[in-house]
Each structure stands twice: as structure tokens, then as C-alpha cells.
Design an enzyme around this catalytic site. Structure first.
Site, mmCIF file in Angstrom:
data_model
loop_
_atom_site.group_PDB
_atom_site.id
_atom_site.type_symbol
_atom_site.label_atom_id
_atom_site.label_comp_id
_atom_site.label_asym_id
_atom_site.label_seq_id
_atom_site.Cartn_x
_atom_site.Cartn_y
_atom_site.Cartn_z
ATOM 1 N N ARG A 57 0.839 -1.202 0.000
ATOM 2 C CA ARG A 57 0.000 0.000 0.000
ATOM 3 C C ARG A 57 0.876 1.255 0.000
ATOM 4 O O ARG A 57 0.510 2.282 -0.532
ATOM 5 C CB ARG A 57 -0.958 0.016 1.200
ATOM 6 C CG ARG A 57 -1.746 1.333 1.308
ATOM 7 C CD ARG A 57 -2.982 1.215 2.179
ATOM 8 N NE ARG A 57 -2.720 0.682 3.494
ATOM 9 C CZ ARG A 57 -2.130 1.368 4.491
ATOM 10 N NH1 ARG A 57 -1.745 2.610 4.320
ATOM 11 N NH2 ARG A 57 -1.926 0.789 5.648
ATOM 12 N N TYR A 110 -14.422 17.724 -16.572
ATOM 13 C CA TYR A 110 -14.971 16.366 -16.550
ATOM 14 C C TYR A 110 -16.009 16.265 -15.429
ATOM 15 O O TYR A 110 -15.778 16.788 -14.330
ATOM 16 C CB TYR A 110 -13.816 15.397 -16.326
ATOM 17 C CG TYR A 110 -14.220 13.976 -16.059
ATOM 18 C CD1 TYR A 110 -14.651 13.155 -17.093
ATOM 19 C CD2 TYR A 110 -14.159 13.434 -14.781
ATOM 20 C CE1 TYR A 110 -15.014 11.844 -16.855
ATOM 21 C CE2 TYR A 110 -14.522 12.116 -14.534
ATOM 22 C CZ TYR A 110 -14.945 11.330 -15.569
ATOM 23 O OH TYR A 110 -15.302 10.038 -15.329
ATOM 24 N N LYS A 207 -7.669 6.013 -19.508
ATOM 25 C CA LYS A 207 -7.947 6.426 -20.879
ATOM 26 C C LYS A 207 -6.732 6.127 -21.767
ATOM 27 O O LYS A 207 -6.402 4.969 -21.928
ATOM 28 C CB LYS A 207 -8.343 7.904 -20.904
ATOM 29 C CG LYS A 207 -9.369 8.289 -19.817
ATOM 30 C CD LYS A 207 -10.752 7.686 -20.049
ATOM 31 C CE LYS A 207 -11.669 7.812 -18.828
ATOM 32 N NZ LYS A 207 -11.776 9.146 -18.262
#
Ligand SMILES: *Cc1c(COP(=O)(O)O)cnc(C)c1O
Length: 382
Positions: A57, A110, A207
Site C-alpha cells: 500500500r 470532466y 484512458k
């Protein structure tokens, strides 16, 4: 003679230790939650900074590789990979703004970012003003003594307005504040905001950087001190990326240049072709992003002579998908997806009507894409 291990022990301890380096050509996937230590000195060396890994983590070789590689492409000092574009945006903002601080952001962001800025940042005690960034005076007027950050997208969604990054950096420096830019639509292949003076560059690597629609991932690149701060936030908030997702993204990123080259080229041809179609009222496609191309998103406004339901039914091999940037051409409907979270009033303010359609152009043969789109339009004429 040593006693033989029993089945239950053997089943977890292999005879050959594959954790030893094997000169693998590609980076292995370090699909591990933690790292082991041969003795207490070795463990101590982690806390002294001589040995990098303890717990995934906090840090993992695959997420490190991705963060470093994007920092390198963005020509930034440091980089960081996170669980999604949204968590990268949040970590970047929190690395700059503290409770009581203020942010000025572009109003045409966005949808998810818009929601984060208007609905969630308040819980962190951070105020946000959203104004039109096409008008420097509006930005200037919105800046106050508590303003710490200007936030924009290098190419906006869905109208593909290209931000004046140099102007933004100048304005921010004049007021001693930082700048953060979402470079998702442009990618570092077309545009690198960091060398222009932007402090933090963020991507939804879901993306173009990943590019294959198989991974949700975010990356942040920028000033070393800010990336250090952002890393602390990601570790503590648990917004880390998994090793496998980092590995997939890194694999996708290797072909970013090839994909963007082809996709930008195709998008340019599609924009030119659709401008000649009478049922297309308007084509939004940037005039100039870089010498390498103008990006692979084309937004169109269809004429009211089109039956919208029929159009979405007539797309042939082109799929309707609420995302962008994959190798396949897809179509999205901002009113129902990316900008659904906005009120009708906010949507109108940024000009998103029912006839606005966003095309994400893929790597296919350009003639095939153009023919399919023209055919879909023709089949949906009322
Ligand atoms: C998709 C997207 C985001 C959000 O990224 P996720 O990876 O979905 O969290 C942020 N900014 C832009 C411009 C996007 O297209």
C-alpha cells in the site's frame, strides 16, 4: 539429518525460491502485499531509507515503475500512480490545499471532477470557485487571499477547448499560487504542461495511457515536494494502485506514441469528413494542440433532422461506451453519462445539449470509421 517438512509446511514453502531475480526481459508483477527481510539490520535499513519496499500500500515496484515512467514522459521531477484518475486528482489537490484554502477551477471540467470540486472538497474545508477559463479576467476576479491553486484541463471535455497553459502559469505565478492540469485528453505525446511551468499534471490513465479499456488507474506527475505530499495522502487514504493494474497500465503505455499518432490522424480525417455532412450542425475538433496532432476526440452536434434513438441504434460496429480513448472507436452521450451529474442549468451553461455526441476515435482504418459514421447518420434521418 534435518527432519522433512510436513505437507502443510511444504505447500507454502517451495524448494526453488522464485523471488530471486531471474533476469526476466519484462518487469515481473510483484503481486505481493508486503516484502520480507533477512534479518533485523535489513529491516532497519528500510527505515533508514536504504531499502525501498516494506508494504505494497505504501510502495511497490510496479506502481513505482509506472509513476517514474509517466514522470519521465511528462518531463516532471517525480510521479505517482494511484487507484483511479479521481484519486490522483484528489491526492494532487490535497497536496496543495489545506482546510481554509481556496481553489479556482475551470467550469467546463470532466463531470466527476466537477462533482469532486463542488460536492466533496467542502468536507476537507476547501472552497472552490468555478469560472470560465477562456476569460482571464474571470480567473483574476475569482482569486482571493486564500487561493492556493488554479485547476484546469489541457483539452476540455466535451468541447475540446485548448487551455492557454502559458497564460495560466503566468497568472498563477503573479499571485504566488500553484497550477494543476488534467492532461488526460492530450497525453504527454501531444502536450507536456510541466515544462511550461505547471506544478502538477494529472491523468486518468484509464484512458489513453492504459489505452486498452482494461484498467482503471490514475497518475500524477510534478514537483517533487508536491508528489511527496500526494504520496502520503494516497498511502493514508488507501487510494493505492494494485501491482497488476500498474503492470497492465505500464504495458499499455509502451504503445502510447503509436496509438496517439494513428488515433489523432484518424480523428483529423473524421472531423474533416463530418464537416461535409449536412446533418452535422457543428464539429468540435481542436485547431492546434501540437505538431504531432490534435488529439483523438471529435465532438459533434447533430442536426435536429436526426432521430437520436435511431442514431444510437444505427452505429453498426461502433459501440456506445461511457468512456473514451480505447483502441476501438466508440461513441458516448455526455447528457446521459459523463455530464449526467450536472444540473440541467450547469449543462446549459457549458452548452451540452441533447444533440451533442462525443466520438472517441480508434486505431481502425480511417475510411471504415468515416463510412460507418456517415451511414449511421443517413439511417437516422427523420
Ligand atoms: C475519466 C476521466 C477522469 C476520471 O478518471 P477515472 O480513471 O475514471 O477515475 C478525470 N478526468 C478526465 C478528463 C477523464 O476523462
Amino acid at each position: 539429518m534435518k527432519k522433512q517438512s510436513s505437507f502443510d509446511t511444504k505447500v507454502v514453502h517451495n524448494k526453488v525460491d522464485q523471488t530471486l531475480v531471474q533476469n526476466s526481459k519484462n518487469t515481473p508483477i510483484y503481486q505481493t502485499t508486503a516484502f520480507t527481510f533477512k534479518d533485523l539490520d535489513h529491516l532497519e535499513s528500510y527505515y533508514e531509507g536504504d531499502s525501498p519496499y516494506l508494504y505494497s500500500r505504501e510502495r511497490n515496484p510496479n506502481t513505482d515503475e509506472l509513476g517514474d515512467s509517466i514522470a519521465n514522459l511528462e518531463e516532471a521531477e517525480a510521479g505517482l500512480a494511484t487507484s483511479s484518475g479521481m484519486s490522483a486528482i484528489l491526492a494532487g489537490i490535497l497536496s496543495v490545499a489545506k482546510p481554509g484554502d481556496h481553489i479556482v477551477a475551470a467550469e467546463d471540467l470532466y463531470g466527476g471532477t466537477h462533482k469532486l470540486l463542488t460536492k466533496e472538497l467542502q468536507t476537507f474545508g476547501i472552497d472552490v470557485s468555478m469560472v470560465s477559463f477562456s476569460d482571464q479576467r474571470q480567473i483574476r476576479d475569482a482569486i482571493n487571499a486564500r487561493t492556493k491553486l488554479l485547476y484546469a484541463e489541457s483539452i476540455s471535455n466535451p468541447f475540446l477547448r485548448v487551455e492557454n497553459l502559458t497564460g495560466l502559469v503566468e497568472l498563477a505565478r503573479e499571485h504566488g499560487i500553484k497550477t494543476m492540469v488534467d492532461n488526460t485528453f492530450a497525453t504527454p505525446y501531444l502536450l507536456r504542461p510541466y515544462p511550461l511551468g505547471v506544478n502538477l499534471v494529472v491523468h486518468s490513465a484509464t484512458k489513453y495511457i492504459g489505452g486498452h479499456s482494461d484498467v482503471t488507474c490514475g497518475v500524477l506527475a510534478g514537483d517533487k515536494d508536491l508528489i511527496h505530499e500526494a504520496t502520503q495522502k494516497v498511502v493514508t487514504l488507501g487510494a493505492n494502485l494494485s501491482p497488476f493494474e500498474a503492470w497492465l497500465t505500464q504495458r499499455g503505455a509502451k504503445t502510447l506514441g503509436l496509438r496517439m499518432k494513428q488515433q489523432s490522424h484518424n480523428a483529423n480525417s473524421v472531423a474533416t469528413a463530418l464537416r461535409k455532412n449536412n446533418a452535422v450542425k457543428h464539429v468540435y475538433y481542436p485547431e492546434f494542440v501540437s505538431e504531432r496532432g490534435n488529439g483523438a476526440i471529435v465532438t459533434i452536434e447533430l442536426d435536429s433532422s436526426i432521430d437520436l434513438d435511431q442514431f444510437f441504434k444505427s452505429l453498426g460496429w461502433i459501440k456506445i461506451a461511457p468512456t473514451l480513448a480505447g483502441v476501438e472507436t466508440t461513441v458516448s452521450y455526455p447528457v446521459r453519462t459523463s455530464h449526467r451529474a450536472l444540473s440541467e442549468q450547469d449543462r446549459e451553461k457549458v452548452g451540452i445539449t441533447d444533440y451533442i455526441i462525443r466520438l472517441s476515435i480508434g486505431i481502425e482504418e480511417e475510411e471504415d470509421i468515416i463510412n460507418q459514421l456517415n451511414q449511421s447518420i443517413e439511417e437516422s434521418l427523420k
